[in-house]
Design an enzyme around this catalytic site. Structure first.
Site, PDB file in Angstrom:
ATOM      1  N   GLY A   1     -16.931  -2.917 -28.710  1.00  0.00           N
ATOM      2  CA  GLY A   1     -16.326  -3.630 -29.856  1.00  0.00           C
ATOM      3  C   GLY A   1     -14.949  -4.373 -29.528  1.00  0.00           C
ATOM      4  O   GLY A   1     -14.544  -5.349 -29.845  1.00  0.00           O
ATOM      5  N   GLY A   2     -14.634  -3.654 -28.079  1.00  0.00           N
ATOM      6  CA  GLY A   2     -13.433  -4.371 -27.383  1.00  0.00           C
ATOM      7  C   GLY A   2     -13.657  -5.414 -26.630  1.00  0.00           C
ATOM      8  O   GLY A   2     -14.783  -5.798 -26.695  1.00  0.00           O
TER       9      GLY A   2
ATOM     10  N   HIS B   1       7.822  -7.591  -3.996  1.00  0.00           N
ATOM     11  CA  HIS B   1       6.572  -7.942  -4.641  1.00  0.00           C
ATOM     12  C   HIS B   1       6.767  -9.154  -5.640  1.00  0.00           C
ATOM     13  O   HIS B   1       7.041  -9.159  -6.686  1.00  0.00           O
ATOM     14  CB  HIS B   1       6.066  -6.697  -5.575  1.00  0.00           C
TER      15      HIS B   1
ATOM     16  N   GLY C   1       0.748  -0.986  -0.102  1.00  0.00           N
ATOM     17  CA  GLY C   1      -0.079   0.062   0.095  1.00  0.00           C
ATOM     18  C   GLY C   1       0.589   1.311   0.013  1.00  0.00           C
ATOM     19  O   GLY C   1       2.012   1.028   0.331  1.00  0.00           O
TER      20      GLY C   1
ATOM     21  N   ASP D   1     -13.254  -6.390 -23.697  1.00  0.00           N
ATOM     22  CA  ASP D   1     -14.119  -6.075 -22.321  1.00  0.00           C
ATOM     23  C   ASP D   1     -15.546  -5.957 -22.534  1.00  0.00           C
ATOM     24  O   ASP D   1     -16.289  -6.713 -21.942  1.00  0.00           O
ATOM     25  CB  ASP D   1     -13.628  -4.905 -21.461  1.00  0.00           C
TER      26      ASP D   1
ATOM     27  N   GLU E   1       4.440 -11.041  -6.866  1.00  0.00           N
ATOM     28  CA  GLU E   1       3.266 -10.907  -7.759  1.00  0.00           C
ATOM     29  C   GLU E   1       3.506 -10.113  -9.014  1.00  0.00           C
ATOM     30  O   GLU E   1       2.832 -10.274 -10.065  1.00  0.00           O
ATOM     31  CB  GLU E   1       1.932 -10.350  -7.106  1.00  0.00           C
TER      32      GLU E   1
ATOM     33  N   LYS F   1      -7.140  -8.192 -17.887  1.00  0.00           N
ATOM     34  CA  LYS F   1      -7.736  -8.343 -19.446  1.00  0.00           C
ATOM     35  C   LYS F   1      -7.187  -9.903 -19.949  1.00  0.00           C
ATOM     36  O   LYS F   1      -8.112 -10.374 -20.721  1.00  0.00           O
ATOM     37  CB  LYS F   1      -6.653  -7.433 -20.332  1.00  0.00           C
TER      38      LYS F   1
ATOM     39  N   SER G   1     -17.230  -6.691 -25.306  1.00  0.00           N
ATOM     40  CA  SER G   1     -17.937  -7.645 -25.970  1.00  0.00           C
ATOM     41  C   SER G   1     -18.017  -8.889 -24.973  1.00  0.00           C
ATOM     42  O   SER G   1     -19.184  -9.660 -24.979  1.00  0.00           O
ATOM     43  CB  SER G   1     -16.888  -8.041 -27.055  1.00  0.00           C
TER      44      SER G   1
ATOM     45  N   CYS H   1       5.318  -6.037   1.403  1.00  0.00           N
ATOM     46  CA  CYS H   1       5.947  -4.681   1.347  1.00  0.00           C
ATOM     47  C   CYS H   1       4.963  -3.999   2.665  1.00  0.00           C
ATOM     48  O   CYS H   1       5.503  -4.291   3.852  1.00  0.00           O
ATOM     49  CB  CYS H   1       5.399  -4.130   0.104  1.00  0.00           C
ATOM     50  N   TYR H   2       4.000  -3.157   2.520  1.00  0.00           N
ATOM     51  CA  TYR H   2       3.311  -2.794   3.601  1.00  0.00           C
ATOM     52  C   TYR H   2       2.952  -3.833   4.476  1.00  0.00           C
ATOM     53  O   TYR H   2       2.905  -3.609   5.666  1.00  0.00           O
ATOM     54  CB  TYR H   2       2.136  -1.659   3.019  1.00  0.00           C
TER      55      TYR H   2
END
Ligand code: XMP
Length: 516
Positions: free
Chosen positions: A230-231, A175, A61, A233, A177, A372, A235, A88-89
């Site tokens: 139309g992208g 991190h 954070g 996400d 991740e 995504k 769609s 981290c935090y």
């Protein structure tokens, strides 16, 4: 949720990468949910009715544990039997609660660092003596809490990783991740499977049913509209909503005028076949009118967000819809600073760009927790066309945030041509699957050139091409000079108003992918 999935909860302390942790866990077939940092022990116990909680991860954070309003946690969580990993935090707050000492670091560390592993046990099992990791911190633990041991250190960070001597409580200053931590995946796997002993009994299909059900329950007997660009996400959100609502759904495609060349036609072709109603809103003039004098990128995004909603409201009145569904995904929200402890980076048009007054009962965002590439997986499972699944992401505000400064029709037309050349050349070179995004930006700088022995004075176009896995971080693509040369030559030859082409060699961070 009927079946009890093994679950790891991520406590959200406002870090940019918080949801990335959740997603990395899901990638391993283990369910993960993000929960508030101040979740109480009793609330965790009640969650156990629906999932088998195997461990907790405390995210990073932006605060310092000593800030007056630093996010806190229920310290009783450190006394229960669950494995805990502080990142981290998260590591610093464990240290603070257990009487260690956290202070501002002598030297802040941002970016790649090499840690020396002192003890490769538990989460660090199987790792080498030196590990390349991603650090991003101002504070550091200087004094180890009693009953803890050091597992790793760096030159500037004496306690880069620690463990409770008896309990499965770990902390990492870096991190794991983030993909820049070379063996981050191994570290997380160690935590998920070695430390928490989770079983991989969750899969992506499970989330589809959950999302469809959520839309059904929320909309009930009423009607909804969905914003379809139309992208990928929107769609996917449309496909889910159509499954849930069938003819109670109207999909609205807003032609803002800031789409790429050929795009509106393609969207029409793909979605006119939809079972739910499909309508096109011709909104080019109203968007240009509201945006033409605006320079500030945040203002542009706010106006675009608002105008989208006004168009949707008009279409909703016509189809008697009281719900708006959007394809907002997780990175849109985190960068818009939706979490109470996170910093705002830019207002994604469909999140922080929304006006405060809207004539909708509710906005539904079924993809709100996904990244995504998870959306791409859902698209595949739903059987959406391949061209759509592999298409590069395109921001909702479109070319309006790729024309720096004031907008006008001439600039928009120039950029459409330059963007098409970039797309065609990258695709000819078969690089499209290696790149996250590749596009042109029309800068507000002009430069001198020579064209046909005469002086020319025209626009500077920047080419941006990046590699990324989820857009939270990105690296500029090391495209060969010969491809860049081809792009540059074609742009300056074919577009008379452009005299100079530059290549953007900035990673994210510190830059963002889009220029505005
Ligand atoms: P940045 O520029 O923040 O972009 O590094 C991260 C990813 O998000 C896309 N992007 C947007 N998408 N509405 C969207 O739907 C927006 O307002 C928006 N702004 C950026 C960007 O193209 C990249 O993939």
């Amino acid at each position: 949720m009927e079946k009890k999935y093994d679950t790891i909860l991520v406590l959200d302390f406002g870090g940019q990468y918080c949801h990335l942790i959740g997603r990395r866990i899901r990638e391993n077939g283990v369910y993960s949910e993000i929960v508030p940092h101040d979740i109480k022990i009793e609330e965790i116990k009640s969650l156990e009715k629906k999932c088998a909680i195997k461990g907790l991860i405390l995210s990073g954070g932006p605060s310092s544990v000593y800030d007056n309003n630093a996010p806190k946690m229920d310290s009783r969580l450190l006394t229960i039997d669950l494995p805990i990993l502080g990142l981290c935090y998260g590591l610093q707050i464990i240290a603070q609660i257990t009487q260690g000492k956290v202070k501002p670091a002598n030297r802040k560390e941002y970016g790649t660092a090499f840690v020396s592993i002192d003890k490769n046990i538990g989460i660090l099992k199987g790792l080498g003596k030196k590990e390349k990791v991603w650090m991003s911190h101002g504070d550091t633990v200087y004094d180890l809490p009693p009953n803890y041991e050091i597992l790793a250190h760096t030159k500037n960070c004496p306690v880069a990783a620690f463990k409770h001597r008896k309990k499965p409580i770990y902390g990492l200053q870096w991190h794991p991740e983030v993909i820049h931590t070379k063996n981050g995946e191994k570290m997380l796997k160690n935590f998920i499977f070695e430390v928490c002993k989770s079983e991989p009994n969750w899969k992506m299909e499970d989330i589809i049913e959950k999302m469809v059900e959520e839309i059904k329950v929320a909309v009930g007997e009423e009607n909804a509209i969905i914003g379809l660009s139309g992208g990928i996400d929107s769609s996917v959100a449309t496909a889910l909503a159509a499954r849930a609502l069938e003819d109670k759904l109207t999909a609205v495609f807003v032609d803002t005028g800031f789409m790429r060349e050929g795009e509106p036609e393609q969207v029409r072709k793909t979605f006119q076949k939809l079972k739910s109603t499909f309508v096109v809103a011709e909104a080019q003039d109203r968007f240009m009118k509201r945006l033409q004098k605006i320079i500030d990128p945040e203002k542009k995004r706010k106006i675009i967000g608002e105008e989208f909603i006004r168009v949707f409201e008009e279409k909703a009145t016509k189809s008697n819809a009281s719900f708006l569904i959007q394809g907002t995904i997780y990175p849109d929200r985190i960068e818009s600073g939706f979490g109470k402890n996170s910093n705002k980076i830019k207002s994604h048009h469909n999140v922080a760009g929304l006006p405060s007054k809207m004539e909708f009962k509710r906005i539904l965002e079924p993809l709100r927790d996904l990244y995504k590439d998870e959306v791409r997986k859902v698209a595949k499972i739903l059987g959406l066309p391949k061209e759509l699944i592999t298409r590069q992401p395109f921001p909702g505000p479109g070319l309006a945030v790729r024309i720096i400064g004031k907008l006008n029709k001439e600039k928009n037309d120039i950029l459409k041509k330059a963007d098409k050349i970039v797309r065609v050349e990258i695709e000819k070179a078969k690089l499209e699957n290696k790149l996250w995004q590749y596009f042109a930006v029309l800068t507000d700088t002009k430069a001198t050139g020579v064209k046909g022995d005469a002086r020319a004075y025209g626009y500077v176009v920047a080419i941006r091409a990046v590699e990324s896995r989820e857009a939270m971080t990105a690296s500029f693509a090391k495209i060969s000079y010969s491809i860049l040369e081809k792009i540059s030559t074609r742009i300056t030859n074919e577009i008379p108003q452009i005299t100079r082409v530059v290549y953007d060699i900035t990673h994210k961070p510190p830059a963002t992918i889009e220029w505005e």
